[in-house]
Design a protein around this motif. Sequence first.
Motif, PDB file in Angstrom:
ATOM      1  N   TYR A 151      -6.801 -42.209  37.610  1.00  0.00           N
ATOM      2  CA  TYR A 151      -8.038 -42.385  36.819  1.00  0.00           C
ATOM      3  C   TYR A 151      -8.854 -41.091  36.814  1.00  0.00           C
ATOM      4  CZ  TYR A 151     -12.246 -44.864  35.128  1.00  0.00           C
ATOM      5  OH  TYR A 151     -13.335 -45.284  34.396  1.00  0.00           O
ATOM      6  N   VAL A 184     -20.527 -50.100  35.371  1.00  0.00           N
ATOM      7  CA  VAL A 184     -20.971 -51.061  34.364  1.00  0.00           C
ATOM      8  C   VAL A 184     -20.240 -52.359  34.691  1.00  0.00           C
ATOM      9  CG1 VAL A 184     -21.219 -51.473  31.876  1.00  0.00           C
ATOM     10  CG2 VAL A 184     -20.918 -49.127  32.723  1.00  0.00           C
ATOM     11  N   THR A 186     -18.284 -54.894  33.833  1.00  0.00           N
ATOM     12  CA  THR A 186     -17.376 -55.382  32.784  1.00  0.00           C
ATOM     13  C   THR A 186     -16.154 -55.978  33.501  1.00  0.00           C
ATOM     14  OG1 THR A 186     -16.129 -53.340  32.739  1.00  0.00           O
ATOM     15  CG2 THR A 186     -18.056 -53.449  31.285  1.00  0.00           C
TER      16      THR A 186
HETATM   17  P1  NAD Z   1     -12.610 -53.453  29.825  1.00  0.00           P
HETATM   18  O1  NAD Z   1     -11.426 -53.804  30.671  1.00  0.00           O
HETATM   19  O2  NAD Z   1     -13.702 -54.457  29.684  1.00  0.00           O
HETATM   20  O3  NAD Z   1     -12.135 -53.019  28.365  1.00  0.00           O
HETATM   21  C1  NAD Z   1     -11.061 -52.146  28.151  1.00  0.00           C
HETATM   22  C2  NAD Z   1     -10.591 -52.273  26.721  1.00  0.00           C
HETATM   23  O4  NAD Z   1      -9.463 -51.400  26.533  1.00  0.00           O
HETATM   24  C3  NAD Z   1     -10.101 -53.687  26.357  1.00  0.00           C
HETATM   25  O5  NAD Z   1     -10.505 -54.038  25.061  1.00  0.00           O
HETATM   26  C4  NAD Z   1      -8.578 -53.537  26.407  1.00  0.00           C
HETATM   27  O6  NAD Z   1      -7.880 -54.475  25.567  1.00  0.00           O
HETATM   28  C5  NAD Z   1      -8.430 -52.124  25.891  1.00  0.00           C
HETATM   29  N1  NAD Z   1      -7.108 -51.566  26.195  1.00  0.00           N
HETATM   30  C6  NAD Z   1      -6.527 -51.399  27.399  1.00  0.00           C
HETATM   31  N2  NAD Z   1      -5.280 -50.922  27.249  1.00  0.00           N
HETATM   32  C7  NAD Z   1      -5.066 -50.773  25.919  1.00  0.00           C
HETATM   33  C8  NAD Z   1      -3.982 -50.331  25.126  1.00  0.00           C
HETATM   34  N3  NAD Z   1      -2.815 -49.937  25.677  1.00  0.00           N
HETATM   35  N4  NAD Z   1      -4.124 -50.319  23.790  1.00  0.00           N
HETATM   36  C9  NAD Z   1      -5.271 -50.747  23.204  1.00  0.00           C
HETATM   37  N5  NAD Z   1      -6.336 -51.165  23.902  1.00  0.00           N
HETATM   38  C10 NAD Z   1      -6.226 -51.185  25.248  1.00  0.00           C
HETATM   39  O7  NAD Z   1     -13.137 -52.086  30.441  1.00  0.00           O
HETATM   40  P2  NAD Z   1     -14.560 -51.330  30.320  1.00  0.00           P
HETATM   41  O8  NAD Z   1     -15.187 -51.384  31.667  1.00  0.00           O
HETATM   42  O9  NAD Z   1     -15.321 -51.795  29.151  1.00  0.00           O
HETATM   43  O10 NAD Z   1     -14.057 -49.833  30.118  1.00  0.00           O
HETATM   44  C11 NAD Z   1     -14.161 -49.135  28.893  1.00  0.00           C
HETATM   45  C12 NAD Z   1     -14.100 -47.634  29.162  1.00  0.00           C
HETATM   46  O11 NAD Z   1     -15.221 -47.219  29.929  1.00  0.00           O
HETATM   47  C13 NAD Z   1     -12.855 -47.203  29.934  1.00  0.00           C
HETATM   48  O12 NAD Z   1     -12.379 -45.968  29.425  1.00  0.00           O
HETATM   49  C14 NAD Z   1     -13.372 -47.012  31.349  1.00  0.00           C
HETATM   50  O13 NAD Z   1     -12.624 -46.097  32.091  1.00  0.00           O
HETATM   51  C15 NAD Z   1     -14.777 -46.484  31.047  1.00  0.00           C
HETATM   52  N6  NAD Z   1     -15.725 -46.655  32.157  1.00  0.00           N
HETATM   53  C16 NAD Z   1     -15.997 -47.899  32.666  1.00  0.00           C
HETATM   54  C17 NAD Z   1     -16.901 -48.017  33.711  1.00  0.00           C
HETATM   55  C18 NAD Z   1     -17.267 -49.344  34.300  1.00  0.00           C
HETATM   56  O14 NAD Z   1     -17.948 -49.369  35.327  1.00  0.00           O
HETATM   57  N7  NAD Z   1     -16.890 -50.466  33.718  1.00  0.00           N
HETATM   58  C19 NAD Z   1     -17.520 -46.879  34.236  1.00  0.00           C
HETATM   59  C20 NAD Z   1     -17.218 -45.631  33.700  1.00  0.00           C
HETATM   60  C21 NAD Z   1     -16.320 -45.534  32.655  1.00  0.00           C
END
Ligand code: NAD
Length: 256
Positions: A151, A184, A186
Amino acid sequence: MTKTVLITGSSSGIGLGMAEAFAQAGYQIMFNGLEKNGAEIAAEVGKKYGVKTHFSGANLLFPDQVVSMVAEAEKHLGTVDVLVNNAGIQYVAPIDEFPTEKWDAIIGINLSSAFHTSKAVWKGMKAKNWGRIINLTSAHALRASEFKAAYVAAKHGVTGLTKVLALEGSKLGITCNAICPGYVKTPLVEGQIKDQAKAHNISEQEVIEKVILLKQPIKDFVSVQDIGALAVFLASDAARMMTGSSIPIEGGWTAQ
Ligand code: NAD
């Protein structure tokens, strides 16, 4: 003229939050994600805000599916004005136990897919002499944590891609920036809370206080609305001179 935003991974979590923020600002939305009810989610958001939406279930691990997704967006919603590379997955393990297939999947989805999507929309943005690319990286694009080899490597990689696209876009009216959130709440993080509670044999509340938010001076989760507002700003003309930046939104984590 109404602008179109394509947001990867927008049928869940932060992507869905950003889709709502863009819809509220009047954008047409191309949704994407692996959620089975993605099409219904896209239709609901469209109805709620009175904007056109479309959904693609393209798996971003496959470049040909990415190309088809962009073609579908162009067919149903006109050109892609704003691309948000948001889809991502996580896996946590010490390096010697880190499954190679998890490394490959994380590099494929969190890093390589941003290359494939950017490449696919570039021609259209170049032709209009206007475009915005926003990469959802992480505080982990700026700092490391143990057990997150793939990651952290992927997110640092997207920081590099962001800078290259900023340079290449500078004469084409295309900007590229990254948003670096802290935690976040999620599905991606809820899974981590459950796993950590089991691993440390402590309650989920203790995990939140002692593990998850340990590095954030502001002891609260970032909301999807916080991130949506920043993304809409980066897509606006007011942000025309911002490019190549990685903008932390992480309660002060990287101030340390
Ligand atoms: P989430 O699991 O709620 O959503 C992830 C989304 O990506 C989903 O819609 C899933 O279907 C899609 N996805 C995964 N693999 C896929 C693929 N092969 N093809 C198409 N779609 C695919 O996660 P989130 O927390 O909303 O994360 C979203 C982004 O934010 C990510 O890049 C994550 O690294 C980043 N992020 C999240 C956090 C956090 O705390 N949640 C913090 C920093 C960064």
